[in-house]
Write a protein that holds these residues in place. Structure first.
Motif, PDB file in Angstrom:
ATOM      1  N   ARG A  61       0.821  -1.240   0.262  1.00 56.19           N
ATOM      2  CA  ARG A  61       0.097   0.137   0.103  1.00 56.19           C
ATOM      3  C   ARG A  61       0.850   1.075   0.054  1.00 56.19           C
ATOM      4  O   ARG A  61       0.375   2.265  -0.012  1.00 56.19           O
ATOM      5  N   ILE A  62       2.161   1.241   0.099  1.00 57.02           N
ATOM      6  CA  ILE A  62       2.860   2.383   0.024  1.00 57.02           C
ATOM      7  C   ILE A  62       3.599   2.532  -1.174  1.00 57.02           C
ATOM      8  O   ILE A  62       4.297   1.493  -1.705  1.00 57.02           O
ATOM      9  N   ALA A  63       3.862   3.797  -1.633  1.00 60.18           N
ATOM     10  CA  ALA A  63       4.697   4.096  -2.701  1.00 60.18           C
ATOM     11  C   ALA A  63       5.437   5.233  -2.709  1.00 60.18           C
ATOM     12  O   ALA A  63       5.158   6.063  -1.824  1.00 60.18           O
ATOM     13  N   VAL A  64       6.808   5.458  -3.165  1.00 59.61           N
ATOM     14  CA  VAL A  64       7.409   6.654  -3.248  1.00 59.61           C
ATOM     15  C   VAL A  64       7.923   7.050  -4.645  1.00 59.61           C
ATOM     16  O   VAL A  64       8.071   6.116  -5.406  1.00 59.61           O
ATOM     17  N   THR A  65       7.800   8.257  -4.871  1.00 55.21           N
ATOM     18  CA  THR A  65       7.964   8.910  -6.254  1.00 55.21           C
ATOM     19  C   THR A  65       8.878   9.879  -6.061  1.00 55.21           C
ATOM     20  O   THR A  65       9.283  10.472  -4.726  1.00 55.21           O
ATOM     21  N   LEU A  66       9.967  10.063  -7.215  1.00 56.01           N
ATOM     22  CA  LEU A  66      11.026  10.902  -7.120  1.00 56.01           C
ATOM     23  C   LEU A  66      11.111  11.749  -8.311  1.00 56.01           C
ATOM     24  O   LEU A  66      11.184  10.976  -9.254  1.00 56.01           O
ATOM     25  N   ASN A  67      11.169  13.039  -8.325  1.00 55.83           N
ATOM     26  CA  ASN A  67      11.660  13.887  -9.317  1.00 55.83           C
ATOM     27  C   ASN A  67      12.875  14.728  -8.927  1.00 55.83           C
ATOM     28  O   ASN A  67      13.005  15.524  -8.333  1.00 55.83           O
ATOM     29  N   LYS A  68      14.008  14.039  -9.533  1.00 49.84           N
ATOM     30  CA  LYS A  68      15.374  14.613  -9.428  1.00 49.84           C
ATOM     31  C   LYS A  68      15.323  16.058  -9.729  1.00 49.84           C
ATOM     32  O   LYS A  68      15.968  16.861  -9.149  1.00 49.84           O
ATOM     33  N   THR A  69      14.744  16.294 -11.005  1.00 47.86           N
ATOM     34  CA  THR A  69      14.890  17.721 -11.631  1.00 47.86           C
ATOM     35  C   THR A  69      14.383  18.657 -10.553  1.00 47.86           C
ATOM     36  O   THR A  69      15.081  19.741 -10.172  1.00 47.86           O
ATOM     37  N   ALA A  70      13.124  18.539  -9.953  1.00 49.36           N
ATOM     38  CA  ALA A  70      12.552  19.409  -9.159  1.00 49.36           C
ATOM     39  C   ALA A  70      13.045  19.211  -7.792  1.00 49.36           C
ATOM     40  O   ALA A  70      12.603  19.941  -6.649  1.00 49.36           O
ATOM     41  N   HIS A  72      11.985  16.932  -5.536  1.00 45.09           N
ATOM     42  CA  HIS A  72      11.081  16.536  -4.952  1.00 45.09           C
ATOM     43  C   HIS A  72      10.786  15.012  -4.757  1.00 45.09           C
ATOM     44  O   HIS A  72      10.958  14.301  -5.682  1.00 45.09           O
ATOM     45  N   PHE A  73      10.358  14.639  -3.507  1.00 48.41           N
ATOM     46  CA  PHE A  73       9.910  13.224  -3.622  1.00 48.41           C
ATOM     47  C   PHE A  73       8.566  13.062  -2.456  1.00 48.41           C
ATOM     48  O   PHE A  73       8.379  13.969  -1.796  1.00 48.41           O
ATOM     49  N   SER A  74       8.012  12.083  -2.796  1.00 44.64           N
ATOM     50  CA  SER A  74       6.616  11.973  -2.225  1.00 44.64           C
ATOM     51  C   SER A  74       6.302  10.546  -1.567  1.00 44.64           C
ATOM     52  O   SER A  74       6.713   9.600  -2.155  1.00 44.64           O
ATOM     53  N   LEU A  75       5.448  10.481  -0.577  1.00 44.90           N
ATOM     54  CA  LEU A  75       5.223   9.231   0.081  1.00 44.90           C
ATOM     55  C   LEU A  75       3.652   9.252  -0.291  1.00 44.90           C
ATOM     56  O   LEU A  75       2.946   9.968  -0.097  1.00 44.90           O
ATOM     57  N   HIS A  76       3.142   7.994  -0.693  1.00 45.29           N
ATOM     58  CA  HIS A  76       1.772   7.652  -1.264  1.00 45.29           C
ATOM     59  C   HIS A  76       1.314   6.520  -0.173  1.00 45.29           C
ATOM     60  O   HIS A  76       1.949   5.410  -0.709  1.00 45.29           O
ATOM     61  N   ILE A  77       0.157   6.510   0.376  1.00 45.46           N
ATOM     62  CA  ILE A  77      -0.078   5.503   1.284  1.00 45.46           C
ATOM     63  C   ILE A  77      -1.614   5.263   0.735  1.00 45.46           C
ATOM     64  O   ILE A  77      -2.488   6.330   0.988  1.00 45.46           O
ATOM     65  N   THR A  78      -1.994   4.290   0.162  1.00 43.22           N
ATOM     66  CA  THR A  78      -3.337   3.742  -0.218  1.00 43.22           C
ATOM     67  C   THR A  78      -3.987   2.979   1.007  1.00 43.22           C
ATOM     68  O   THR A  78      -3.420   2.390   1.687  1.00 43.22           O
ATOM     69  N   GLU A  79      -5.486   3.041   0.587  1.00 41.82           N
ATOM     70  CA  GLU A  79      -6.312   2.298   1.351  1.00 41.82           C
ATOM     71  C   GLU A  79      -5.714   2.462   3.010  1.00 41.82           C
ATOM     72  O   GLU A  79      -5.618   1.484   3.770  1.00 41.82           O
ATOM     73  N   THR A  80      -5.662   3.538   3.479  1.00 45.78           N
ATOM     74  CA  THR A  80      -5.307   3.589   4.848  1.00 45.78           C
ATOM     75  C   THR A  80      -6.089   3.175   5.797  1.00 45.78           C
ATOM     76  O   THR A  80      -7.256   2.961   5.901  1.00 45.78           O
ATOM     77  N   GLN A  81      -5.358   2.711   6.936  1.00 49.28           N
ATOM     78  CA  GLN A  81      -5.925   1.810   8.205  1.00 49.28           C
ATOM     79  C   GLN A  81      -5.387   2.663   9.385  1.00 49.28           C
ATOM     80  O   GLN A  81      -4.424   3.558   9.541  1.00 49.28           O
ATOM     81  N   PRO A  82      -6.313   2.449  10.437  1.00 53.12           N
ATOM     82  CA  PRO A  82      -6.039   2.971  11.472  1.00 53.12           C
ATOM     83  C   PRO A  82      -4.605   2.855  12.048  1.00 53.12           C
ATOM     84  O   PRO A  82      -4.025   3.874  12.682  1.00 53.12           O
ATOM     85  N   GLU A  83      -4.056   1.951  11.981  1.00 53.93           N
ATOM     86  CA  GLU A  83      -2.619   1.652  12.284  1.00 53.93           C
ATOM     87  C   GLU A  83      -1.485   2.407  11.587  1.00 53.93           C
ATOM     88  O   GLU A  83      -0.287   2.116  11.996  1.00 53.93           O
ATOM     89  N   ASP A  84      -1.936   3.134  10.539  1.00 46.70           N
ATOM     90  CA  ASP A  84      -1.142   3.639   9.825  1.00 46.70           C
ATOM     91  C   ASP A  84      -0.705   5.060  10.586  1.00 46.70           C
ATOM     92  O   ASP A  84       0.235   5.762  10.320  1.00 46.70           O
TER      93      ASP A  84
END
Lengths: 113, 112
Positions: A61-70, A72-84
């Motif tokens: 459920r976790i993904a990370v994306t990276l934009n070296k030019t900018a 920037h990097f981001s964390l994406h969590i899908t279908e979040t659960q209370p334990e997140d």
């Protein structure tokens, strides 16, 4: 100097929604970007990391994306659960020599049932 | 398989005193890093040691010092404690490749 900015500082979502946390780094030489999850009173735990030669990485459920030019990097969590629910920290590092981690200020994620 | 361990877990000191914090890395890891985490902030890098040699130092005053022993365990020493030194002190170990840093549970220091 080296700096990592992280946004937002707090994030509240409903269970099942997605959550996105964004970071920007200043040192263009940085080539390693880990994400840590820290629950209250506990140690930071690595949840996912990415190197600069990869644009995206996914682990369930976790993904990370990276934009070296900018730088920037981001964390994406899908279908979040209370334990997140926890504080999430991004970091940037330069591998080789020594790899000190420069951390962002953290994002407090609350997932409501 | 034991993770990174730190001692003590909590410590209360008064201004001007000194403190020694201890860390044992994961078995087989030769690199130890120290971080200071003030409440509500991200960890800040203090030192990194590899094979008993200092490899890097963050922007901390000379009151902070550290060393690494032949068994790769490490000590962080802080002299002349200030109120602002109150924080969670985290130790992290990493293997030869040096990428992933695994954190210990930390030592919570309160300076009164």
């Amino acid at each position: 100097g080296e700096n990592v900015e992280q946004h937002p500082s707090t994030l509240s979502v409903q269970e099942g929604d997605s959550a996105v946390i964004k970071c920007t780094y200043s040192d263009s030489a940085s080539n390693y970007f880990p994400w840590y999850k820290q629950e209250l009173g506990k140690r930071p735990q690595l949840i996912i990391d990415i190197r600069s030669n990869v644009g995206e990485k996914k682990d369930q459920r976790i993904a990370v994306t990276l934009n070296k030019t900018a730088k920037h990097f981001s964390l994406h969590i899908t279908e979040t659960q209370p334990e997140d629910s926890a504080v999430y920290f991004c970091a940037a590092s330069l591998l080789g020599g020594y790899n000190k981690l420069i951390f962002g200020a953290g994002t407090r994620l609350a997932v409501h049932p | 398989d034991a993770g990174v361990t730190q001692s003590p877990t909590h410590l209360i000191k008064t201004r001007g005193q000194h403190v020694t914090l201890r860390c044992s890395p994961i078995s087989g890891h030769k690199s130890v890093s120290w971080y200071q985490q003030v409440l509500g902030q991200g960890p800040q890098f203090i030192f990194q040691y590899y094979e008993k040699e200092e490899r890097g130092r963050g922007n901390f005053p000379d009151r902070f010092s550290a060393r690494q022993f032949p068994n790769y365990s490490s000590e962080l020493n802080v002299n002349a404690l200030l109120l602002g030194d109150s924080a969670l002190y985290l130790c992290a170990s990493s293997g030869t490749g040096g990428e992933t840093q695994y954190f210990g549970p930390g030592t919570r220091l309160l300076v009164l």
